[in-house]
Each structure stands twice: as C-alpha cells, then as structure tokens.
Design an enzyme around this catalytic site. Structure first.
Site: not given
Ligand SMILES: O=P(O)(O)OC[C@H]1O[C@](O)(COP(=O)(O)O)[C@@H](O)[C@@H]1O
Length: 265
Positions: A146, A177
């Site tokens: 991310y 992911k």
């Molecule tokens: O940092 P962000 O963008 O809030 O996303 C974190 C969350 O999104 C995820 O990667 C995916 O979850 P979601 O499908 O609810 O977006 C979770 O593992 C994590 O808690």
C-alpha cells in the site's frame, strides 16, 4: 525459486482462484468497522462465515488467532499492524514473529509495506528480516503493498498500484494484495509487472451496492488476478453469508455479474 508461491497456491487457491477473508480491521480501523453489522465484532462469527462460504482462508492478528482460531479454515497471521490514531508518516511494525505465527497455526503470514513512506527504509529493513524468517520456516509471505505517505497522493492511481505490485515482487512476496485501479485494463498492467507472484485485490470500503463490488471483482479476475482478500465488503453486510456465496459463484464458479445478479433476483 517459486516453491513458496506454489505452496501458497496449494493452500489458498486450491481451485485456481482465491477468496481470503481479511479481519485485521480491529487494529487498523477500530471497532467502528463492525458497527454496520455488530455480529462482525465476534471472531467466531467471522470464522463460521469463512467456513460456510467455502473461502480459502482468514487473516487474523496474533491476539485473535491465539484466542479464537479453531483450525477450520487456513490461517494467515498478519505480522504487523497500526492504528489510525497514529499521526505521521505511515509505519506498521511487526508484533509477531513468523515462528510465533506458525505456532498459532498459520499456513502463511502477512505484512503491510507502505512504499513512499518517510519510514520506507525501516519498513523494508524489517520486511527483509521477516522474509528471511519466512523462508527459514517455509511459510509463504503475503505482502499488503500500500503506497502511502511521501509523494503518494492517490493510492489507487494505475501507476501507483503497478508500482506497489512491482515493489512486492522485487522485495520477495510470495503473494500480494493491492488496491484496485478501478478498471481491468490498468489493473492488468499491475498484474503483469507482478510477474510470477499471484495478485489479490484488496476489497476496500463497503460499496453502496453489492453490484458495484461484484463488478470490481469481475474486473480484477478479467485482469488476471487470482482473487480477492476482502473484509468490509463481506462482513459489514447484514446478509454477509448470502453475499459471500455469490462471491464464491463468481470467483470459483466463473460466473459473471449478470448471471449471479440474475439468479439472486
Ligand atoms: O490501510 P487501509 O487502506 O485502511 O486498509 C487496511 C485494511 O484493508 C485490508 O487490507 C483489506 O480489507 P478491506 O477488504 O476491508 O479493505 C485489511 O487487511 C486491512 O485492515
């Protein structure tokens, strides 16, 4: 060497596709994430949901794993996590070792990196240590890639998502992911630069309509992703199990949105 990629696929994509139920939100976002559907606050409800939907795995932090995991669905222990109460350049440090995750029953481990963060150097250093440990314990390492902080202004921009995919590949992910770019064409570039590493789409905030999320899923599968790692878009819905089964029809059964929506009517 793709031994751990193949091990990931054997456990978490035995039908050639993958749906993993993510549930590390309690630390990442706080219990407000459970308020749309309070049953989602109970980890036993989440395990039952994943099991009855026939999903390939669940993602837990160590504390949930040690108190609730019952072995009924393959487990991914998320090794790091941060709260959204934290201010400053993104960083999420490990709270669990690979060895401890394995002792909790994990078949794979997860770790979030924030390429672009002012702490990128520290994140990548810790990641390298975890990568070595994952190889030593023969455990697939799934990277939540991310880009965030630093020069990143739009986390879902095609060039940023593709960069996220490539960083995960080059650092040693066995699966990754990444966020959805919004269309199959640009997402297929991210899948292409991910190379031999299977790509999962991160679910994202719950969409207004079920159809909107199903179309995102259809798009990422068309773009070559192996599946999805989804949290809020499943367990925040009141009819979570019904929707989870529709998702399974699409991801494992190869059905299109128009088919599953037609059947649901
Ligand atoms: O940092 P962000 O963008 O809030 O996303 C974190 C969350 O999104 C995820 O990667 C995916 O979850 P979601 O499908 O609810 O977006 C979770 O593992 C994590 O808690």
């Amino acid at each position: 060497m793709t031994r751990l990629v193949e091990k990931f696929l054997r456990i978490f994509a035995r039908r050639g596709r993958s749906i993993i139920l993510a549930y590390d939100h309690g630390i990442e976002h706080g219990p407000t994430d459970f308020m749309d559907n309070p049953d989602a606050a109970d980890p036993e409800h989440i395990i039952k949901l994943a099991r009855e939907a026939g999903f390939d795995g669940v993602v837990f932090q160590r504390g949930i794993a040690e108190k609730y995991y019952d072995g009924s669905v393959p487990l991914i222990v998320k090794l790091n996590g941060k709260t959204n109460l934290y201010n400053g350049e993104p960083i999420s440090v490990a709270n669990c070792t690979v060895e401890e995750a394995v002792s909790l029953g994990a078949s794979a481990v997860g770790y979030t990196i924030y390429p672009g963060s002012g702490y990128e150097w520290r994140i990548f250093e810790e990641f390298a240590r975890i990568k070595r440990e994952a190889v030593k314990f023969d455990v697939p390492l799934i990277v939540w890639s991310y880009p965030r902080g630093g020069k990143v202004t739009d986390e879902t921009a095609p060039e940023i998502v593709a960069y996220a995919a490539r960083v995960a590949l080059e650092l040693g992910a066995d699966s990754m992911k990444i966020k959805y770019t919004g269309d199959p064409k640009t997402f297929s570039w991210a899948v292409r630069v991910a190379g031999k590493v299977p790509v999962l789409m991160s679910g994202g905030p719950k969409t207004k309509t079920e159809e909107e999320f199903l179309r995102q899923v259809e798009g990422v599968l068309e773009a070559g992703a192996i599946g999805i790692a989804v949290g809020r878009n499943v367990w925040q819905r009141r009819d979570a199990l019904k929707f989870a089964r529709v998702l399974s029809e699409m991801v494992y059964g190869g059905k299109k949105v128009v088919e599953v929506l037609g059947e649901a009517k």
